[in-house]
Design an enzyme around this catalytic site. Structure first.
Site, mmCIF file in Angstrom:
data_model
loop_
_atom_site.group_PDB
_atom_site.id
_atom_site.type_symbol
_atom_site.label_atom_id
_atom_site.label_comp_id
_atom_site.label_asym_id
_atom_site.label_seq_id
_atom_site.Cartn_x
_atom_site.Cartn_y
_atom_site.Cartn_z
ATOM 1 N N LYS A 18 0.939 -1.343 0.081
ATOM 2 C CA LYS A 18 -0.188 -0.052 -0.039
ATOM 3 C C LYS A 18 0.949 1.384 -0.524
ATOM 4 O O LYS A 18 1.620 0.963 0.647
ATOM 5 C CB LYS A 18 -0.846 0.229 1.661
ATOM 6 N N SER B 170 -9.873 2.064 2.979
ATOM 7 C CA SER B 170 -8.754 2.745 1.716
ATOM 8 C C SER B 170 -7.514 1.851 1.142
ATOM 9 O O SER B 170 -7.194 2.235 -0.309
ATOM 10 C CB SER B 170 -7.545 3.281 2.659
ATOM 11 N N SER C 107 -10.219 0.187 6.211
ATOM 12 C CA SER C 107 -9.915 -0.219 5.829
ATOM 13 C C SER C 107 -8.815 -1.145 5.437
ATOM 14 O O SER C 107 -8.449 -1.103 4.203
ATOM 15 C CB SER C 107 -8.330 1.041 5.420
#
Ligand code: GLN
Length: 498
Positions: A81, A156, A180
């Site tokens: 990420k 997210s 997330s």
């Protein structure tokens, strides 16, 4: 070599590399080939670090040739990420304000991945500064859900979940502040874990809300999540909230398939009226499965969890308004209007006005307001008190049961664009994931089939007491095994994409 190396689990790939059936270089190349062929449609990766990844794979192959002892995930590819710093590699946090920033240091998570010979393929998309539930708040691209390209991959960590569900990598790192990791894993039909707060170092995780942020694994199988969790967890003096104590073996727990003697609490406040019918139906089905596996199931009330949404959307923006003050156009990334005539304040203002997107600005304004003189006690102070009550609810519940369960998210993946103009609708996706985040306890999401109305994946959230992450893995792997085969294997061939 006719087998498709991208279809194997991390555990299988590590074994194949160790047994010299395949090389880490072949495994890495196969994943890059798939990404190059299909990611045009998914848009999960922001940056591919091909040369470095292949170089790293070669080093693993040399170790194998010399019969050196290997780490359990040596040679296995991973998608990172874009919130985690990696030395020399662009790290944007999904924001224009960090465009072209290359950090001079590795986050502790990256350091541990490298030390364990996990191959980092590149950086994946996310909502800007991890604020969002659909990844549509990214300043760069809109990532799609591989089950249905017209739908969101969750957020997210939507780049992480879409990459793993698209078989671009068997492993991904996500971060979870209020859901997330769990929500994107749930809506993509895969596994996602938020470890106990403090067990995975936050050093080099670009901060959104420091009292909540936690990195964790996103994978296709429970065992792979356990393996990756063990690689990234551990005490780190560079993180002041790091816990200097280890949990029981997660891998051993993921190998236990029965639940005899286990007491499981169904959270009364989560999963009722207003929740998508198919989500509730699959959840009820999974409770039957838990009983068949030998668990005793009871209903448990967490009365203050109803306030979690209000509490979170005061605390998280307050911390964000402070954390994001460092992006001033002076030290990192973007700088706007520096023409030699404007003063520092004008340049900072222009940089922040252009560098941040609308959701980030909304949170900074909300948080600054909640912290301002005269309002601090009424908003931030009150929210902190209710956070304490939420944590106490969990404590009381865990005196009666081993773990708690709820659906991970009120709905399946919605259509792209559907909630972008309605922040509250977007925030409602976090209803079930926020309470454990505020309490700092570990939670996992595991797939429990497709919802009848839209044939999209549903997730079961399992929550354990702090430092008892192994219990989540035990229950998740028992459910996974009872279902026979992984849900995600249904789209292994990605017929819709090829
Ligand atoms: N959807 C939540 C938010 O927008 C949670 C995000 C997260 O966990 N990073 O704040």
């Amino acid at each position: 070599m006719s087998e498709d190396l991208t279809t194997f689990s991390a555990q299988q790939l590590a074994a194949k590399i160790k047994n010299k059936d395949v090389t880490a270089s072949e495994v890495t190349q196969a994943h890059f080939d798939r990404i190059e062929k299909l990611d045009k449609k998914i848009e999960s990766f922001l940056y591919l670090d091909k040369a470095a990844a292949l170089e790293q794979a070669k080093r693993v192959d040399k170790k194998v040739a010399k019969n050196e002892t290997l780490s359990p995930l040596a040679g296995v590819p991973l998608a990172l990420k874009d919130v985690m710093t990696q030395r020399g590699v662009p790290t944007t946090c999904g924001s224009k304000i960090l465009e072209n920033w290359r950090p001079p240091y590795d986050s502790t998570v990256v350091k541990r991945l490298k030390e364990n010979d996990v191959i980092i393929l590149g950086k994946v998309n996310m909502d800007e500064f991890a604020m969002g539930s659909s990844t549509e708040n990214s300043a760069y691209q809109k990532t799609k859900n591989p089950w249905d390209l017209s739908r969101i991959p969750g957020g997210s960590s939507g780049g992480s979940s879409a990459a793993v569900a698209s078989f671009f990598a068997p492993l991904a790192i996500g971060t979870d502040t209020g859901g997330s990791i769990r929500q994107p894993a749930a809506v993509c039909g895969i596994v996602g874990t938020k470890p106990t707060y403090g067990t995975v170092s936050r050093y080099g995780l670009i901060a959104f809300a420091s009292s909540l942020d936690q990195a964790g694994p996103i994978t296709r199988s429970v065992m792979d999540a356990a393996l990756l969790n063990e690689v990234i967890a551990g005490y780190d003096p560079l993180d002041s909230t790091s816990i200097n104590q280890s949990t029981a073996s997660l891998v051993a727990a993921a190998n236990t398939k029965d639940l005899k003697g286990m007491k499981i609490g169904v959270i009364k406040e989560l999963g009722g009226e207003g929740w998508q019918e198919g989500v509730v139906a699959n959840f009820n089905q999974s409770i039957e499965t838990l009983k068949q596996l030998g668990a005793e199931v009871v209903e448990i009330s967490l009365p203050h969890s109803l306030y979690a949404l209000a509490v979170y959307y005061l605390i998280a923006p307050s911390e964000a308004s402070s954390n994001l003050a460092r992006f001033d156009g002076m030290r990192y990334g973007l700088r706007v209007g520096d023409n030699g005539e404007k003063d520092v304040e004008a340049v900072m203002n222009l940089t922040r006005a252009q560098g941040f997107g609308p959701e980030v600005k909304r949170r900074i304004i909300l948080g600054t307001y909640a912290l301002s003189t005269g309002y601090y006690d009424a908003y931030y102070g009150q929210a902190q008190k209710v956070r304490g009550l939420i944590a106490e609810d969990f404590k009381a519940a865990f005196e009666k049961v081993d773990v708690l369960v709820s659906p991970t998210s009120p709905t399946t993946a919605w259509k792209l664009g559907e909630r972008v103009d309605n922040p509250l609708a977007m925030y409602l996706a976090d209803l079930a994931t926020l309470p454990p985040s505020l309490a700092g306890v570990p939670a996992i999401s595991v797939p429990i089939g497709l919802a009848k109305e839209d044939q999209m994946p549903v997730g079961l959230q399992i929550i354990a007491p702090a430092m008892q992450d192994h219990k989540n893995y035990q229950v998740a792997s028992a459910i996974e095994a009872a279902q026979g085969g992984l849900l995600i294997d249904q789209i292994k061939d990605l017929a819709s994409l090829v």
